[in-house]
Write an enzyme that holds these catalytic residues in place. Structure first.
Site, PDB file in Angstrom:
ATOM      1  N   VAL A  25      57.439 110.148  73.017  1.00 43.75           N
ATOM      2  CA  VAL A  25      57.774 110.546  71.679  1.00 43.75           C
ATOM      3  C   VAL A  25      56.823 111.809  71.148  1.00 43.75           C
ATOM      4  O   VAL A  25      57.265 112.881  70.601  1.00 43.75           O
ATOM      5  CB  VAL A  25      57.358 109.338  70.816  1.00 43.75           C
ATOM      6  CG1 VAL A  25      57.433 109.948  69.118  1.00 43.75           C
ATOM      7  CG2 VAL A  25      58.147 108.159  70.843  1.00 43.75           C
ATOM      8  N   LYS A  49      47.304 113.072  82.529  1.00 43.31           N
ATOM      9  CA  LYS A  49      48.374 113.683  81.921  1.00 43.31           C
ATOM     10  C   LYS A  49      48.059 114.987  81.157  1.00 43.31           C
ATOM     11  O   LYS A  49      48.714 116.044  81.454  1.00 43.31           O
ATOM     12  CB  LYS A  49      48.608 112.619  80.752  1.00 43.31           C
ATOM     13  CG  LYS A  49      50.184 112.264  80.483  1.00 43.31           C
ATOM     14  CD  LYS A  49      50.124 111.351  79.508  1.00 43.31           C
ATOM     15  CE  LYS A  49      50.694 110.029  79.706  1.00 43.31           C
ATOM     16  NZ  LYS A  49      51.096 109.058  78.517  1.00 43.31           N
ATOM     17  N   GLU A 188      65.779 109.327  74.458  1.00 39.29           N
ATOM     18  CA  GLU A 188      65.645 109.909  75.686  1.00 39.29           C
ATOM     19  C   GLU A 188      66.698 110.624  76.177  1.00 39.29           C
ATOM     20  O   GLU A 188      67.683 110.229  76.055  1.00 39.29           O
ATOM     21  CB  GLU A 188      65.077 108.739  76.650  1.00 39.29           C
ATOM     22  CG  GLU A 188      63.622 108.232  76.368  1.00 39.29           C
ATOM     23  CD  GLU A 188      63.070 107.496  77.241  1.00 39.29           C
ATOM     24  OE1 GLU A 188      63.231 107.534  78.250  1.00 39.29           O
ATOM     25  OE2 GLU A 188      62.419 106.281  76.700  1.00 39.29           O
ATOM     26  N   ASN A 241      67.281 100.599  64.963  1.00 44.28           N
ATOM     27  CA  ASN A 241      67.384 100.026  66.476  1.00 44.28           C
ATOM     28  C   ASN A 241      68.234  98.846  66.623  1.00 44.28           C
ATOM     29  O   ASN A 241      68.965  98.516  67.455  1.00 44.28           O
ATOM     30  CB  ASN A 241      65.844 100.035  67.018  1.00 44.28           C
ATOM     31  CG  ASN A 241      65.617 101.613  67.785  1.00 44.28           C
ATOM     32  OD1 ASN A 241      66.276 102.599  67.352  1.00 44.28           O
ATOM     33  ND2 ASN A 241      64.309 101.629  68.200  1.00 44.28           N
ATOM     34  N   CYS A 293      62.659 101.173  73.924  1.00 38.60           N
ATOM     35  CA  CYS A 293      62.900 100.929  72.566  1.00 38.60           C
ATOM     36  C   CYS A 293      63.744  99.590  72.265  1.00 38.60           C
ATOM     37  O   CYS A 293      63.174  98.612  71.642  1.00 38.60           O
ATOM     38  CB  CYS A 293      63.527 101.968  71.632  1.00 38.60           C
ATOM     39  SG  CYS A 293      62.198 103.323  71.909  1.00 38.60           S
ATOM     40  N   LYS A 296      62.325  96.006  73.220  1.00 40.78           N
ATOM     41  CA  LYS A 296      60.980  95.540  72.489  1.00 40.78           C
ATOM     42  C   LYS A 296      61.312  95.715  71.077  1.00 40.78           C
ATOM     43  O   LYS A 296      60.501  94.693  70.587  1.00 40.78           O
ATOM     44  CB  LYS A 296      60.100  96.701  73.133  1.00 40.78           C
ATOM     45  CG  LYS A 296      58.852  97.043  72.537  1.00 40.78           C
ATOM     46  CD  LYS A 296      57.968  98.114  72.994  1.00 40.78           C
ATOM     47  CE  LYS A 296      58.314  99.228  72.472  1.00 40.78           C
ATOM     48  NZ  LYS A 296      57.854  99.944  71.177  1.00 40.78           N
ATOM     49  N   ARG A 360      62.131 101.932  82.367  1.00 39.64           N
ATOM     50  CA  ARG A 360      61.693 100.742  81.538  1.00 39.64           C
ATOM     51  C   ARG A 360      62.854  99.995  81.261  1.00 39.64           C
ATOM     52  O   ARG A 360      63.645 100.538  80.614  1.00 39.64           O
ATOM     53  CB  ARG A 360      60.658 101.434  80.479  1.00 39.64           C
ATOM     54  CG  ARG A 360      59.340 101.851  81.343  1.00 39.64           C
ATOM     55  CD  ARG A 360      58.507 102.471  80.100  1.00 39.64           C
ATOM     56  NE  ARG A 360      59.273 103.615  79.405  1.00 39.64           N
ATOM     57  CZ  ARG A 360      58.538 104.277  78.355  1.00 39.64           C
ATOM     58  NH1 ARG A 360      57.694 103.924  77.921  1.00 39.64           N
ATOM     59  NH2 ARG A 360      59.387 105.321  77.795  1.00 39.64           N
TER      60      ARG A 360
END
Ligand code: UDX
Length: 478
Positions: A25, A49, A188, A241, A293, A296, A360
């Site tokens: 994000v 990172k 994504e 979602n 997303c 979860k 994921r």
């Protein structure tokens, strides 16, 4: 407000925006703001990172993102930094994009959010707008507010980034701040596109100043802005979602009925989706939804509902249907091959969806797990996600192998299973694939191929809810 309105000047002495958390994000959001003309500090305490971003290499695959990163490192409008304190101290608007993973009981783990709230508190050197962008349960903004209030009075000042003093953050003298909610709706694989062409922007605010700041930031993006209170804004994200997940599980349940009665789920989806009250999107049946997303956020909403005594049956059903998808696919494979022990199965697709290397909660990996459990020899290919998948399933020669192309993975296999709807798989020379296989069984777990073309190519072809009439019914009506 002057600094905010002057954003096009790009002048380095203007207050930058801080984006905390350089994940899926935060990074696209930070680069999006840089492209809109803002000075952006992209902060993350993950040293690797930040080091990688500084060398100009994106930390994960996302279309168009590498170009934006190169462009705005060069323009100086995007500055990655591991100094989270300094980034907060330097900015007036702070976007919180840290992770909210899932706890074992299904609730959202908000420890990173809480830690960020404390870091903000100790760098509260003047008015700040703290914008929660991570997906969080309703009432999190309230907690952020309370945490900042509490710690701004008690935490010692951290540093004086940019020469500013943070001495005002002493007992009883904390500067004013606002907390806002501005949920992200980035998908994504389309995150950059979504950033610049949003269907709507949702902002939950408690003051005119917070609303004006956010409206100014997003002003170049022409779309409706929904202004609400904090909890409503937070709930909009979870509801969106959950509703999209519900559409997917609904069509997947219908697809099982299609298989049972010999109907075609793609036509059912089109037939219902042309009704604008239903809509065409997110009605693709297959092996279900994955990613960071949907699974979860669904769990977190179930937890929230139940915590408040609201029955969550509808959401639990969505989850159950989704979990069963892998078994539906495995039943088709067993039906086709009978015994899976020792059979070579090529799995095409490891990412949870196309155009990402993210694995994921990928349904594809659950398929790999089931195949291994049944003793199959798995041959894996994905255009982007092999390095990530190797972390979960390391290569085990002759039992689990990775290949450089779909053709190589399929060679000598007893079955090919399509688990991710990559465009590349639609365009394969399927006749060539068929000729190279030991047994030409093709299970299209994402319904991306034309059943009659595949049967013409010589495949024993199975898909999800498009199988045509089952043998038993077809025979009885002859
Ligand atoms: C989702 C939301 O779409 C986005 O708005 C939010 O900000 C983050 O979560 P994302 O997780 O990137 O985005 O993926 P999405 O494109 O929504 O797909 C999620 C999963 O559902 C994928 O595994 C995909 O293959 C699956 N899916 C999607 C279906 O199985 N059928 C469909 O019709 C659509």
């Amino acid at each position: 407000m002057a600094a905010v309105r002057d954003r096009k000047s790009g002048s380095p002495d203007k207050e930058p925006i801080a984006v905390l958390g350089m994940g899926h994000v935060g990074l696209p959001t930070a680069l999006g703001f840089a492209e809109l003309g803002w000075q952006v500090l992209g902060a993350d305490d993950a040293v690797d990172k930040i080091d990688q971003l500084k060398t100009g290499k994106a930390t994960f695959y996302e279309p168009e993102m590498q170009d934006l990163l190169t462009k705005h490192l060069a323009s100086g409008r995007f500055q990655p930094t591991k100094d989270v304190d300094a980034a907060i101290a330097a900015a007036r608007v702070v976007f919180v994009c840290v992770g909210t993973p899932q706890r074992e009981d299904g609730a959202a783990d908000l420890s990173q959010i809480e830690a960020v709230a404390r870091t903000i508190a100790r760098n509260l050197n003047g008015y700040k707008l703290v914008v929660e962008k991570s997906t969080v349960p309703a009432s999190t903004a309230e907690r952020i507010k309370r945490t900042i209030e509490r710690y701004a009075r008690t935490e010692p000042s951290a540093n004086g980034a940019n020469g500013r003093s943070t001495r005002s953050a002493v007992k009883g003298a904390a500067p004013r701040f606002d907390v806002a909610s501005n949920p992200e709706f980035l998908q994504e694989g389309k995150a950059i596109q979504n950033f610049f062409h949003p269907e709507r922007i949702v902002i939950g605010v408690e003051s005119d100043q917070a609303r004006e700041l956010l409206e100014a930031i997003y002003q170049p993006l022409k779309c409706p802005i929904v202004v609400t209170d904090l909890a409503t804004s937070e709930l909009i994200k979870h509801s969106a979602n959950a509703f999209l997940s519900t559409k997917i599980s609904f069509i997947n349940m219908i697809s099982d009925i299609c298989d049972a009665v010999g109907a075609d789920v793609s036509s059912v989806a089109r037939g219902i989706g042309l009704d604008p009250r239903i809509g065409q999107q997110f009605l693709s049946a297959g092996i279900g939804f994955g990613g960071y997303c949907f699974p979860k956020d669904l769990k977190a909403l179930i937890y929230l509902a139940e915590e408040h005594g609201v029955p969550s049956g509808i959401l639990r059903a969505v989850e159950e249907v989704n979990l069963r998808r892998i078994e539906v696919l495995m039943e088709k494979l067993r039906h086709a091959l009978w015994v899976l022990q020792g059979k070579k199965v090529a799995v095409l697709g490891l990412a949870f969806k196309p155009l990402t290397d993210d694995i994921r909660e990928s349904p594809a990996l659950r398929v790999v797990g089931e195949l291994l459990k049944e003793g199959a020899v798995v041959r894996l290919y994905d255009p982007e996600a092999i390095p990530a998948a190797q972390q979960v399933y390391p290569e085990a020669a002759g039992r689990l192998d990775y290949f450089r192309s779909a053709y190589e993975a399929a060679r000598g296999a007893h079955a090919v299973v399509i688990t991710t709807e990559w465009e590349e798989f639609r365009r394969l020379n399927w006749k060539k694939v068929q000729e190279s296989m030991e047994v030409p069984v093709l299970i299209d777990g994402r319904n991306i191929l034309d059943p009659s073309a595949m049967r013409d190519a010589g495949f024993e072809y199975f898909s999800m809810g498009r199988g045509g009439r089952p043998a038993v019914l077809a025979a009885s009506t002859k």
